[in-house]
Design a protein around this motif. Sequence first.
Motif, PDB file in Angstrom:
ATOM      1  N   ARG A  55     -30.722 -32.945  -3.791  1.00 35.55           N
ATOM      2  CA  ARG A  55     -29.747 -31.867  -3.956  1.00 35.55           C
ATOM      3  C   ARG A  55     -30.283 -30.631  -3.259  1.00 35.55           C
ATOM      4  NH1 ARG A  55     -28.328 -30.947  -9.816  1.00 35.55           N
ATOM      5  NH2 ARG A  55     -30.449 -30.158  -9.911  1.00 35.55           N
ATOM      6  N   MET A  58     -28.816 -24.352  -2.444  1.00 33.19           N
ATOM      7  CA  MET A  58     -27.882 -23.578  -1.625  1.00 33.19           C
ATOM      8  C   MET A  58     -28.111 -22.075  -1.719  1.00 33.19           C
ATOM      9  SD  MET A  58     -24.456 -25.930  -2.025  1.00 33.19           S
ATOM     10  CE  MET A  58     -23.529 -24.936  -0.848  1.00 33.19           C
ATOM     11  N   ASN A  65     -24.090 -27.478   5.986  1.00 26.66           N
ATOM     12  CA  ASN A  65     -23.507 -28.192   7.118  1.00 26.66           C
ATOM     13  C   ASN A  65     -24.287 -27.938   8.404  1.00 26.66           C
ATOM     14  OD1 ASN A  65     -21.444 -29.417   5.661  1.00 26.66           O
ATOM     15  ND2 ASN A  65     -20.074 -27.670   5.915  1.00 26.66           N
ATOM     16  N   LEU A  99     -23.282 -35.432   3.878  1.00 24.04           N
ATOM     17  CA  LEU A  99     -23.312 -34.540   2.725  1.00 24.04           C
ATOM     18  C   LEU A  99     -22.116 -34.783   1.821  1.00 24.04           C
ATOM     19  CD1 LEU A  99     -24.159 -31.111   4.433  1.00 24.04           C
ATOM     20  CD2 LEU A  99     -25.736 -32.543   3.134  1.00 24.04           C
ATOM     21  N   THR A 101     -20.375 -32.776  -1.587  1.00 26.89           N
ATOM     22  CA  THR A 101     -20.431 -31.594  -2.438  1.00 26.89           C
ATOM     23  C   THR A 101     -19.537 -31.806  -3.646  1.00 26.89           C
ATOM     24  OG1 THR A 101     -20.825 -30.162  -0.530  1.00 26.89           O
ATOM     25  CG2 THR A 101     -20.076 -29.098  -2.558  1.00 26.89           C
ATOM     26  N   CYS A 107     -24.695 -29.882  -3.732  1.00 24.33           N
ATOM     27  CA  CYS A 107     -24.534 -30.537  -2.446  1.00 24.33           C
ATOM     28  C   CYS A 107     -25.643 -31.586  -2.310  1.00 24.33           C
ATOM     29  CB  CYS A 107     -24.610 -29.507  -1.322  1.00 24.33           C
ATOM     30  SG  CYS A 107     -24.402 -30.191   0.330  1.00 24.33           S
TER      31      CYS A 107
END
Length: 368
Positions: A55, A58, A65, A99, A101, A107
């Motif tokens: 994970r 973020m 991305n 990926l 999410t 994510c």
Amino acid sequence: MRNSIYTERPSIAETVLPLFGWQQVPLSIEPFGSGLINSTWKVTAVTGEAFILQRLNMQVFTQPNHIAANIRQIADYLQQHTPGYLFAAPVQALNGTSLVTIEGTGCFRMFPFVKGSVTKDVVASAAEAYEAAVQFGQFTHLLSGFEAAQLHITIPSFHNLSLRYQQFLTALQQGNTERIEEAKEQIEQVKQLASVVQQYEAIRSNPGCKLRVTHHDTKISNVLFDEQGKGLCVIDLDTVMPGYFISDVGDMMRTYLSPVSEEESDYSKIVIRTDIFEAIVHGYFEQMKTDLSADELKLFVYAGKFMIYMQAIRFLTDYINDDVYYGARYPTHNLVRAGNQLVLLQQLLASETVLHEIVNKVCDLKQS
């Protein structure tokens, strides 16, 4: 971050794994590795096949991305030009990307687990340092024909020493005055070594110092080894960006040279292991000898100064700013970390003549 995936969030196994095509209940899901940024687990199927589930953090990587795009570009290039190179490319999810999410959960991505591979958290020998340096050098060398400017910047100004020094100066103007007073000895040391910043600026303006595809996080745990201790490949490519070779070599020196980590509060244990230094230079130069310019060859020792000094600044700045970035387990934690790195830097400076002699010897031997 290091808890079992089941105890931390029981629904993740049921919600995430099917998005990567899992049609069975996993045999086990266990915490994996020693990384401090992303949450990582080893997922084992009932067939015995294993994967790494991760994970992304973020808060650190605000554009996941971009990371995925960088890894995809690199994987495609290596597959085209050096198909025999072991590159642990991510698993494609059912959505056609690497990926997935899930709102409120995070994510995620998966990688195949390299069978028979092991990771190391501490450099125990010159042989291990050499193998790691070979792997990081080979990674950059094999991508020498790749245009580094095509890569996304995943952490802006990550190794921009000039910016880090300016942030330090700003902290002295705006930070916690009590902590500034307590850290005055370390602050003075950082100021006295500001020439390290000036040399970095000279590198940035020197056409003989090239921006290349650079890993930027070359701790030993980001190399996979086989069971006989030979390096297999590099992993954890989130910080792969355009950069100078001093970032990769410097981070190896910062994290390999001393037998103790940046967490050590007994500074008497901090020493420079010259055999480890020689192993780093030997392994990296072996792979990069046709890539490095004459100007860059003179920067091996500076690479260590660069990264150790920058990390000392970052710890000290965070201490003055009340531990807003790294956090702290006790009130002076970041001050201790900063002091640790400054002692390591002083040890490096005290060994500078010997280290330059090692660089000259290794380069001459490899060129002859």
